[in-house]
Design an enzyme around this catalytic site. Structure first.
Site, PDB file in Angstrom:
ATOM      1  CG  MET B  30      -1.889  -1.226   1.184  1.00 37.05           C
ATOM      2  SD  MET B  30      -3.504  -0.940   1.959  1.00 37.05           S
ATOM      3  CE  MET B  30      -2.995  -0.429   3.600  1.00 37.05           C
ATOM      4  CG  HIS B  34       8.461   0.025   6.161  1.00 38.52           C
ATOM      5  ND1 HIS B  34       8.691  -1.330   6.139  1.00 38.52           N
ATOM      6  CD2 HIS B  34       7.132   0.165   6.435  1.00 38.52           C
ATOM      7  CE1 HIS B  34       7.572  -1.973   6.429  1.00 38.52           C
ATOM      8  NE2 HIS B  34       6.596  -1.096   6.589  1.00 38.52           N
ATOM      9  CG  HIS B  37       6.973  -2.249   2.124  1.00 38.60           C
ATOM     10  ND1 HIS B  37       6.910  -1.158   2.960  1.00 38.60           N
ATOM     11  CD2 HIS B  37       5.715  -2.768   2.080  1.00 38.60           C
ATOM     12  CE1 HIS B  37       5.665  -1.016   3.406  1.00 38.60           C
ATOM     13  NE2 HIS B  37       4.920  -1.980   2.885  1.00 38.60           N
ATOM     14  CD  GLN B  61      -5.994  -3.658   2.805  1.00 33.48           C
ATOM     15  OE1 GLN B  61      -5.865  -4.168   1.704  1.00 33.48           O
ATOM     16  NE2 GLN B  61      -5.043  -3.738   3.724  1.00 33.48           N
ATOM     17  N   GLY B 149       4.589 -10.396   4.189  1.00 33.23           N
ATOM     18  CA  GLY B 149       5.359 -10.211   5.422  1.00 33.23           C
ATOM     19  C   GLY B 149       4.737 -10.938   6.603  1.00 33.23           C
ATOM     20  CG  ASP B 152       0.607  -7.017   7.972  1.00 34.81           C
ATOM     21  OD1 ASP B 152       0.123  -6.354   8.906  1.00 34.81           O
ATOM     22  OD2 ASP B 152       1.341  -6.526   7.103  1.00 34.81           O
ATOM     23  CB  SER B 188       3.034   2.284   6.330  1.00 35.46           C
ATOM     24  OG  SER B 188       3.635   1.396   5.410  1.00 35.46           O
ATOM     25  NE  ARG B 189      -2.875   1.636   9.833  1.00 37.99           N
ATOM     26  CZ  ARG B 189      -3.216   0.592   9.069  1.00 37.99           C
ATOM     27  NH1 ARG B 189      -2.526  -0.527   9.141  1.00 37.99           N
ATOM     28  NH2 ARG B 189      -4.249   0.681   8.247  1.00 37.99           N
TER      29      ARG B 189
END
Lengths: 282, 282
Positions: B30, B34, B37, B61, B149, B152, B188-189
């Site tokens: 998405m 970083h 990824h 999602q 990954g 998740d 990312s968060r």
């Protein structure tokens, strides 16, 4: 004609075609083949280098109490028919446990009204079974084109929508209904009919022809057409499941005949459920 | 590095690879990239001739009230990062309307308990959005392998199951979590965190490490481990979404640590929801 019954062999076959730049036309069937299916094979052979036919009686599209167990499975005869066409390169005949291993739980479904009307109203869950198995077959076979019969109009419309929504690169090709001389649409389920029922069954098509003539003569009320179709079918002593007039793209009910209208009907001749339809364009 | 933003161009690119017999490794993202990824890109480059990365913030999602609108979209920076790796052959950046044109209504969903536990309990519909978009991306990109990954974990397990059930010929490859020096899993968060929150966030990983040590010292009660993890997180003044111990294949809750157990947790640091996990094998 190659017969493949195993998913990884089918992957390999399909990868080889792509590597050679050969196009593939795919005809998914539940077997019990008739000239309707063969017309799809003919069209696929015209438009593709290779023709692949699948034979799989898909349990996910039969409801409880429907005819999954007694659905005809004349496998030898089917394979001979396909071989005799000299147009089929590969037949894919997976078994139930390889398509749906124990614990399978993934479904592809169209979550709008299209799956709840017409056949969807009397067969809840049916189209979810259809969209799921066709998505799986497309993942396995990876054809350039898939050939669907206009006989199952709602199915063809729903599958085309599913494939568009899911961005399958496969193109759906919808082929005309093939009929017996007396107008009865070819169907694997015609085999269930007794000789007497077989004599009665053409009333379904005759009632649709009558509606076509009424439109030609100027009738535009969907209600009037449906009423007349129902009257004609009932006169023959046949039970009606539904008679509907809907938009041919969205399957939303219409009140006036204008644009492309799908008039579709389902009847019970004895215990046998038969469907037929016509698209009227004004 | 080719940038493709249109689905039919992606079909063409993918068909060319198949024709040349080139394998393709696919990293769906998405954006807001970083080193996590990039570790997927590295692995994909090791195992495939070509590497394809997608960047698409998938609205399906995100639940109502979640962070779809404020999700970071540093597109230029992302493209530069990917280019600088010199390992990415193609970036696929479709827009929302081409992935979900108006009237899209088809969903792919795993209809079992796997999607209702852990993150599924606090994010209803989330995994349905994930399985749908990944099925669509696989239909478009048609890779040989997809790189997911372990960060998740539930997503990776659900997607692997979906792909198996749907008979995708793509192989899922699950890659280890990449962490900051202080143990915080890359996400990312993390960009949402204030400096103070950033200092607190590593408690999530530290609590999982503590649980790992307890198991090494002989602890086998899932209840005890969860209680201790919760205690440690609460001590740091952080709100807990869930702390669970489940079977790493089926995601069913376990009471004793044996076989492969996934210990997964989600916390809120301020408004930012962070997740982490570890798999313990006895």
């Amino acid at each position: 004609m190659k017969i493949i019954n195993n998913i990884s062999d089918m992957y390999e076959y399909s990868a080889k075609l792509k590597k050679r730049g050969h196009t593939a036309g795919f005809v998914p069937t539940m077997g019990a083949l008739h000239d309707g299916h063969l017309s799809l094979v003919d069209r696929a052979a015209l438009e593709n280098k290779k023709v692949i036919v699948s034979i799989f009686v898909n349990p996910a599209q039969f409801g409880p109490g429907e005819d999954f167990d007694r659905y005809p499975r004349p496998v030898k005869k089917d394979l001979k028919m396909l071989k005799d066409t000299r147009k089929v390169d590969c037949v894919f005949t997976p078994d139930k446990d390889s398509m749906y291993p124990p614990g399978s739980a993934t479904f592809v479904s169209l979550e709008n009204e299209m799956t709840n009307v017409l056949c969807g109203a009397s067969r809840p869950g049916h189209f979810k079974g259809v969209t799921t198995v066709v998505a799986e077959l497309l993942n396995i076979v990876k054809p350039d084109r898939i050939y669907l019969g206009q006989k199952d109009a709602q199915q063809a419309i729903i599958l085309s929508k599913m494939m568009r929504d899911m961005h399958f690169s496969t193109t759906p090709v919808i082929c005309p209904i093939i009929r017996e001389k007396d107008g009865l649409a070819l169907s694997s389920r015609n085999a269930y009919l007794t000789p007497e029922q077989r004599d009665t069954a053409p009333v379904l098509y005759k009632s649709l022809q009558m509606a076509e003539s009424m439109v030609e003569l100027g009738e535009r009320s969907a209600e009037t057409l449906k009423k007349e179709i129902r009257r004609k079918i009932k006169e023959a002593g046949v039970e009606i499941d539904y008679v509907e007039a809907v938009d041919a793209a969205t399957l939303a009910p219409v009140s006036a005949i204008s644009g492309n209208v799908l008039i579709a009907a389902a009847i019970f001749v004895g215990k046998t459920r038969l469907i037929d339809n016509t698209i009227i364009t004004i």
